[in-house]
Design an enzyme around this catalytic site. Structure first.
Site, PDB file in Angstrom:
ATOM      1  N   LYS A   1       0.903  -1.102   0.113  1.00 24.09           N
ATOM      2  CA  LYS A   1      -0.042   0.118   0.073  1.00 24.09           C
ATOM      3  C   LYS A   1       0.924   1.218  -0.084  1.00 24.09           C
ATOM      4  CE  LYS A   1      -4.269   1.165   2.250  1.00 24.09           C
ATOM      5  NZ  LYS A   1      -5.145   0.862   3.358  1.00 24.09           N
TER       6      LYS A   1
HETATM    7  O1  G3P Z   1      -9.154   1.976   4.317  1.00 28.22           O
HETATM    8  C1  G3P Z   1      -9.012   3.153   4.758  1.00 28.22           C
HETATM    9  C2  G3P Z   1      -9.881   3.505   6.002  1.00 28.22           C
HETATM   10  O2  G3P Z   1      -9.047   2.557   7.007  1.00 28.22           O
HETATM   11  C3  G3P Z   1      -9.914   4.712   6.697  1.00 28.22           C
HETATM   12  O3  G3P Z   1     -11.092   4.625   7.221  1.00 28.22           O
HETATM   13  O4  G3P Z   1     -12.595   5.535   8.624  1.00 28.22           O
HETATM   14  O5  G3P Z   1     -10.467   6.248   9.077  1.00 28.22           O
HETATM   15  O6  G3P Z   1     -11.690   7.139   7.299  1.00 28.22           O
HETATM   16  P1  G3P Z   1     -11.548   6.003   8.124  1.00 28.22           P
END
Ligand code: G3P
Length: 218
Positions: free
Chosen positions: A87
């Protein structure tokens, strides 16, 4: 559409895998920190542990922001297990690194994508997956799911093979809207996946079936 789970929590990964519908896992440094996984050796071991639970792709994120560092880290991560996808953030050095990995048979997930232009560059560089963060766009008064649709259309129009991996999914309706937009993958918290099961008529119907069975069978 493929389902990935977006967590570094082994219990949740096992629960999702046991459902039989899981296609992979995405992690990021915040998710690893949330589980208290620290130190290079422990982090690498955790990625291998995840790979040993699931059958599909497991995204492992580089920490370096310079080209050489990303290449070194990415090679080390990819060598951990055949299921690892490296990633890489959508920055200038990241695009160069994705191109290198793509030319050298290492699969990548281009992350922190918030615009169509970023997704175009990721595909041009040969990313295996592109990860638009839809929840974080919604948090900033921008329709994240709409971006998924635009990227899907752009990739289909030009024939890019990069898969659109909808990330930063916060709830079940995000998954449904991503399906409508034609996303290749949705990476979701476990609650959002399990939320797809919910319908009151299912609960009412099942209760009635069981009650009627009991009436005549005791
Ligand atoms: O896959 C990306 C994710 O982990 C981010 O999620 O909820 O932190 O915006 P969030």
């Amino acid at each position: 559409m493929k389902f990935f789970i977006d967590t570094a929590n082994l219990a949740q990964i096992k629960e999702a895998q046991a459902l039989g519908v899981l296609d992979g896992v995405t992690t990021n440094p915040s998710l690893m920190a949330k589980e208290g996984i620290k130190g290079e050796a422990n982090i690498k071991k955790h990625y291998v542990d995840i790979c040993n639970i699931v059958d599909g792709d497991v995204s492992a994120e580089v920490i370096s922001t310079d080209y050489e560092g990303m290449i070194r880290e990415g090679k080390e991560l990819a060598a951990l297990h055949p299921q690892i996808v490296v990633k890489v953030p959508i920055i200038k050095e990241g695009i160069k690194a994705i191109k290198y990995f793509s030319d050298n048979g290492i699969r990548t997930n281009c992350t922190l994508v918030f615009s169509q232009g970023q997704a175009l560059l990721a595909a041009k560089a040969g990313a295996t997956y592109v990860s638009p963060f839809i929840g974080r766009l919604d948090d900033n008064s921008t329709d994240g799911v709409e971006l998924i649709g635009k990227i899907v259309d752009m990739y289909h129009f030009y024939g890019f093979e990069t898969q659109v991996l909808a990330a930063s999914i916060r709830h079940t309706m995000h998954i449904i809207r991503c399906v409508e937009m034609g996303a290749d993958v949705a990476t979701c918290p476990l609650d959002a996946i399990l939320g797809l099961l919910n319908h009151p008529l299912t609960d009412i119907g099942l209760a009635k079936f069981l009650a009627d069975y009991k009436k005549v069978n005791g």
